[in-house]
Write an enzyme that holds these catalytic residues in place. Structure first.
Site, PDB file in Angstrom:
ATOM      1  N   CYS A 346      -1.684  12.075 -11.768  1.00 32.53           N
ATOM      2  CA  CYS A 346      -2.918  11.832 -12.533  1.00 32.53           C
ATOM      3  C   CYS A 346      -3.975  12.942 -12.424  1.00 32.53           C
ATOM      4  O   CYS A 346      -4.583  13.292 -13.446  1.00 32.53           O
ATOM      5  CB  CYS A 346      -3.519  10.479 -12.191  1.00 32.53           C
ATOM      6  N   ARG A 375       6.148  11.283  -1.480  1.00 31.71           N
ATOM      7  CA  ARG A 375       5.343  10.402  -0.634  1.00 31.71           C
ATOM      8  C   ARG A 375       6.066  10.178   0.683  1.00 31.71           C
ATOM      9  O   ARG A 375       7.285   9.978   0.704  1.00 31.71           O
ATOM     10  CB  ARG A 375       5.092   9.063  -1.341  1.00 31.71           C
ATOM     11  N   GLN A 393       8.238   9.925 -11.583  1.00 36.33           N
ATOM     12  CA  GLN A 393       7.519   8.863 -12.289  1.00 36.33           C
ATOM     13  C   GLN A 393       7.536   9.136 -13.786  1.00 36.33           C
ATOM     14  O   GLN A 393       7.320  10.264 -14.221  1.00 36.33           O
ATOM     15  CB  GLN A 393       6.062   8.797 -11.829  1.00 36.33           C
ATOM     16  N   ASP A 395       5.296   8.897 -15.895  1.00 39.43           N
ATOM     17  CA  ASP A 395       3.850   8.741 -15.805  1.00 39.43           C
ATOM     18  C   ASP A 395       3.180   9.092 -17.129  1.00 39.43           C
ATOM     19  O   ASP A 395       3.601  10.021 -17.817  1.00 39.43           O
ATOM     20  CB  ASP A 395       3.330   9.703 -14.726  1.00 39.43           C
ATOM     21  N   HIS A 397      -1.003   9.026 -19.011  1.00 38.07           N
ATOM     22  CA  HIS A 397      -2.428   8.710 -18.918  1.00 38.07           C
ATOM     23  C   HIS A 397      -3.031   8.762 -20.309  1.00 38.07           C
ATOM     24  O   HIS A 397      -2.773   9.692 -21.072  1.00 38.07           O
ATOM     25  CB  HIS A 397      -3.131   9.665 -17.959  1.00 38.07           C
ATOM     26  N   LYS A 477      -5.578  -4.439 -13.726  1.00 34.47           N
ATOM     27  CA  LYS A 477      -4.277  -3.928 -14.146  1.00 34.47           C
ATOM     28  C   LYS A 477      -3.366  -5.056 -14.601  1.00 34.47           C
ATOM     29  O   LYS A 477      -3.594  -6.236 -14.313  1.00 34.47           O
ATOM     30  CB  LYS A 477      -3.607  -3.162 -13.019  1.00 34.47           C
ATOM     31  N   HIS A 523      -4.004   4.471 -16.554  1.00 32.36           N
ATOM     32  CA  HIS A 523      -2.765   4.919 -15.926  1.00 32.36           C
ATOM     33  C   HIS A 523      -1.655   4.012 -16.455  1.00 32.36           C
ATOM     34  O   HIS A 523      -1.852   2.809 -16.578  1.00 32.36           O
ATOM     35  CB  HIS A 523      -2.818   4.770 -14.406  1.00 32.36           C
TER      36      HIS A 523
END
Length: 648
Positions: A346, A375, A393, A395, A397, A477, A523
Site C-alpha cells: 500500500c 513477513r 498479494q 493487492d 487500492h 471492513k 484496500h
C-alpha cells in the site's frame, strides 16, 4: 458484565422471541429467566442470545433486552460446546498429571479446540487414551462450570497459588482491571466464556492428536505439547465430522503438492516458509495470475509494480514501523541507510497516487498489483502454502470521492464473486466489521463508510454477519469467506476503508470548484495471498483441476514407439494453440501409462496407435470415464480450445 452494573434499578424488563415480556429482579441472569419460565427448560438451555450476541447463562441481563434461550443442538452453541470441552480436557490433564502447566487455547471455537500444555515431556498415545477416558468420566458426572468476576490482582494471586507460571504473562496483556475466571473441578482458567452449565451436554467428543509447539509460536520460548479435539451435541455429527477430516487429510495440499510435483520447500538451504514452484505448479500459478490480471483490466484497474525493498522512513510514515514491526524482517544496511523488505504494497501505491496532482476527473483511480511481500511468521504457525514468510498479494487500492464509494464497493464485490465463481467457489459468508472504541477519522465518515459497505453487501444479496467493534482502528471492513467442497470456511477476500494513510501521506485531489479535497482510500484483495489461495484451490479440487486451470491439460499416450512421430506432430499442433500437453518418453505399456495419467488427474487422455496414425485421428478419454471417443485432429483441437475457455 459485573453483577453490580445492574443494581441501578430494582427490576429489569426482558423481551422474549414470542413477543411477550417479563419483569425480573435487577441482576437476574438468563438462567433465572429460564427457571421462571419453566423448571424443565432451565435444565435444557446452555446459553442465551442477547442483542445478537452469545452470552453465558450466568451473566446478568441488562434492562430492556431481547433474550433467546438456546439449547445445546442450536448451531449458535457449537462454540460454547467446544470451548467447554476444551476446559474438560484441561481438567482431565491437570488431574492425571499433577503440576501440569496450562497455557491457552484457540481464539475462536468454530472448528476444533486445543490446549497447549507443559508436563515436562511429550504425551504418548497411552496418555491420550487415559485423558480421553478421564474426560468421559467428567462428562458422565455432569461436572459443573462456575464463573466469577475478580480483580486482576486477585487473579495474579490465585494463579500464583495454583503455581501456573504462564497465566501472569497472559494477565499482563489485559487492560481491564476486572477479569473472569471459570472453574471446572480443580481446574481454574482465565476465560471470557461463555461455557455450558455442566459438562453433561457434551454428547460426543474425540481427541484428534498431539503435536509439539512453542509458547506464543516463538521457537525461542518454552516447548509445549498441544492436544487437539472436537466436540458435538450428538454422535451423528461427530461421525460425519470425522469422515470429513479423513477427506481433508486425503486432500491436504502439502501431500498433493508433493504427489503432483507442484511446489517444494527447503528448510536448510532456503529457509522455512519460502516456496519454490516446480514446473507444474508454475504453470498452475501462471494461469491463476494471468486470469486475475485480465479480470482486473476488464474491471478498470491499472496494473502496477513496486519494489521489494524500501527505506525504513517509508514504513515509519505509513505507520507499519510502529504497529507492524514484530512481523517485519530485520533492517539491512544499504549505503548507510536502513532498508526493509516490504510487508505491504500500500505505501508504494499511495506514492504512485501522489506522483502528480490529481483532479476529481481522474477518480476513481484503481491500482492493482500482484506484489510479493515478506513477513516474519513465527516458526510454530507456518503451514504449507497457507502460512508462509514470502507470498504474493493480489493487492489493489482504490482512491475515490465520497460520492463514488458505494459504487466502488459494489464493483469490488461483483468482481470478487465473479473471480471466486470462476475458480469453483459458489458459497460465501460476509462479515462486516464496524468502528472499534479507538479509531482515527471522523465519526460521520465511519458511519457513511459502514452504511456504504452494508448496502453494497445487500445489493449483492450475500448473507452478512455483523462484527460490532471489530474493525481496524483506521477503518471498517468487509471480510468475504468462501466455503469449499468440504464446507470449510476460508478467509480470502477483504475490502478495507482507510482513514489513516490519506492523512499520513497528505493525499488530495482538486475538486470541481478548484479546492483540494482528501480522497477516500480502499484496500482490497480478492484472493488474499496467491500462495494460500492455491493451497485452498488444491484441496477444493483435490488436484483434479478443471481443464482451463490444469497445469497439464492433455496427456498423449502412444501404444508403441513407432507412433511417437505422429504423437509429436499432434503435440506441436496443441502447443501452437496454447494447450498444455505432455508426451511421456517412458517405455511402459499403454495400460501403465493410462493408470499413471489417472493418478496424475490429467483432464484429457489422447491415445494414438496404428489405427489413429493411419487415419490421422486420436482416441480421446475424459478424466473419470472409461469411454473412448475417436476424433479427427481438428475436432480434438477444437474440443481442447472449447474446454480451455477461462470463465473470467
Amino acid at each position: 458484565m459485573n453483577s453490580s452494573d445492574s443494581n441501578a434499578v430494582d427490576h429489569i424488563e426482558v423481551q422474549l422471541p414470542s413477543g411477550d415480556s417479563c419483569m425480573l429482579p435487577a441482576g437476574s441472569t438468563a438462567w433465572d429467566l429460564a427457571r421462571q419460565l419453566s423448571t424443565s427448560l432451565a435444565e435444557k438451555v446452555v446459553a442465551a442470545w442477547v442483542h445478537d450476541q452469545l452470552v453465558d447463562l450466568r451473566d446478568p441481563l441488562p434492562n430492556n433486552c431481547q433474550v433467546e434461550l438456546l439449547k445445546a443442538k442450536d448451531p449458535r452453541c457449537i462454540s460454547v460446546l467446544r470451548h467447554s470441552c476444551e476446559h474438560i480436557l484441561a481438567t482431565a490433564v491437570c488431574k492425571l498429571f499433577p503440576g501440569a502447566q496450562v497455557t491457552m487455547g484457540p481464539k475462536d471455537h468454530d472448528a476444533d479446540f486445543y490446549y497447549d500444555f507443559d508436563i515436562g515431556r511429550a504425551f504418548s498415545p497411552d496418555d491420550l487414551q487415559a485423558i480421553e477416558q478421564e474426560m468421559g468420566k467428567l462428562i458422565d458426572n455432569k461436572l459443573p462450570f462456575s464463573k466469577c468476576w475478580v480483580s486482576k490482582q486477585e487473579a495474579y494471586e490465585r494463579f500464583e497459588q495454583l503455581q501456573q507460571r504462564f497465566k501472569p504473562e497472559i494477565l499482563d496483556w489485559i487492560a481491564s482491571d476486572e477479569v473472569t475466571l471459570y472453574q471446572s473441578g480443580d481446574f481454574v482458567d482465565l476465560c471470557r466464556g461463555p461455557h455450558l452449565p455442566h459438562a453433561g451436554f457434551i454428547r460426543a467428543f474425540q481427541l484428534l492428536g498431539t503435536s509439539a509447539c512453542h509458547w506464543r509460536g516463538d521457537p525461542k520460548r518454552e516447548s509445549l505439547q498441544r492436544i487437539r479435539g472436537i466436540a458435538f451435541a450428538d454422535k451423528k455429527q461427530l461421525k460425519e465430522h470425522l469422515q470429513q477430516l479423513q477427506q481433508a487429510q486425503q486432500r491436504d495440499h502439502r501431500r498433493l503438492g508433493v504427489q503432483h510435483q507442484l511446489f517444494c520447500m527447503s528448510q536448510t538451504q532456503v529457509g522455512p516458509g519460502l516456496i519454490m514452484w516446480l514446473p507444474k505448479g508454475g504453470r498452475l500459478r501462471a494461469t491463476v495470475e494471468e486470469a486475475l490480471r485480465k479480470a482486473h483490466q476488464r474491471a478498470g484497474y491499472e496494473i502496477v509494480y513496486s519494489p521489494h525493498v524500501a527505506k525504513s522512513d517509508l514504513w515509519k510514515l505509513s505507520g507499519h514501523w510502529d504497529f507492524y514491526r514484530d512481523s517485519m524482517f530485520s533492517p539491512m544496511d544499504v549505503d548507510g541507510q536502513q532498508y526493509l523488505l516490504k510487508p505491504m504494497n500500500c505505501p508504494f501505491h499511495i506514492l504512485m497516487y501522489k506522483n502528480s496532482q490529481r483532479s476529481w476527473r481522474e477518480l476513481p483511480m484503481r491500482l492493482a498489483e500482484l506484489g510479493t511481500v515478506y513477513r516474519y511468521e513465527l516458526g510454530g504457525v507456518m503451514h504449507g502454502l497457507l502460512r508462509v514468510r514470502g507470498f504474493t498479494q493480489d493487492d489493489a487500492h482504490i482512491f475515490c470521492r465520497w460520492n463514488q464509494l458505494q459504487a466502488e464497493i459494489v464493483g469490488v464485490l461483483q468482481l470478487t464473486v465473479r473471480v471466486l465463481n470462476a475458480f469453483g467457489f459458489e458459497d460465501f459468508e460476509v462479515h462486516l466489521a464496524t468502528r472499534p472504541e479507538k479509531f482515527v477519522g471522523e465519526p460521520q465518515h465511519w458511519d457513511q463508510a459502514q452504511q456504504a459497505l452494508k448496502q453494497a453487501v445487500q445489493h449483492q444479496k450475500l448473507p452478512m454477519q455483523l462484527d460490532e467493534g471489530g474493525g481496524a482502528f483506521y477503518g471498517p471492513k468487509i471480510d468475504l469467506k468462501l466455503k469449499d467442497c468440504l464446507g470449510r470456511l476460508w478467509q480470502c477476500s477483504t475490502v478495507q476503508l482507510d482513514f489513516n494513510n490519506p492523512q499520513r501521506f497528505d493525499l488530495s485531489y482538486i475538486d470541481d470548484t478548484g479546492k483540494p479535497q482528501q480522497p477516500v482510500m480502499l484496500h482490497r484483495a480478492l484472493l488474499g495471498s496467491v500462495e494460500r489461495f492455491i493451497g485452498i484451490l488444491i484441496e477444493h479440487h483435490a488436484a483434479a483441476f478443471p481443464f482451463w486451470l490444469s497445469p497439464e491439460q492433455v496427456r498423449l499416450l502412444t501404444v508403441a514407439d513407432r507412433h511417437d512421430p505422429y504423437a509429436r506432430q499432434l503435440q506441436q499442433q496443441l502447443h501452437q494453440n496454447d494447450i498444455r500437453v505432455h508426451l511421456p518418453t517412458t517405455s511402459d505399456t499403454l495400460g501403465a501409462k493410462i493408470r499413471q495419467a489417472r493418478l496424475d488427474k490429467v483432464p484429457l487422455l489422447a491415445i494414438v496407435g496404428d489405427k489413429e496414425t493411419q487415419q490421422q485421428t486420436v482416441s480421446v478419454r475424459q478424466r473419470g470415464s472409461d469411454k473412448t471417443d475417436s476424433m479427427t485432429q481438428q475436432a480434438f483441437v477444437q474440443l481442447c480450445l472449447q474446454q480451455n475457455q477461462c470463465p473470467l
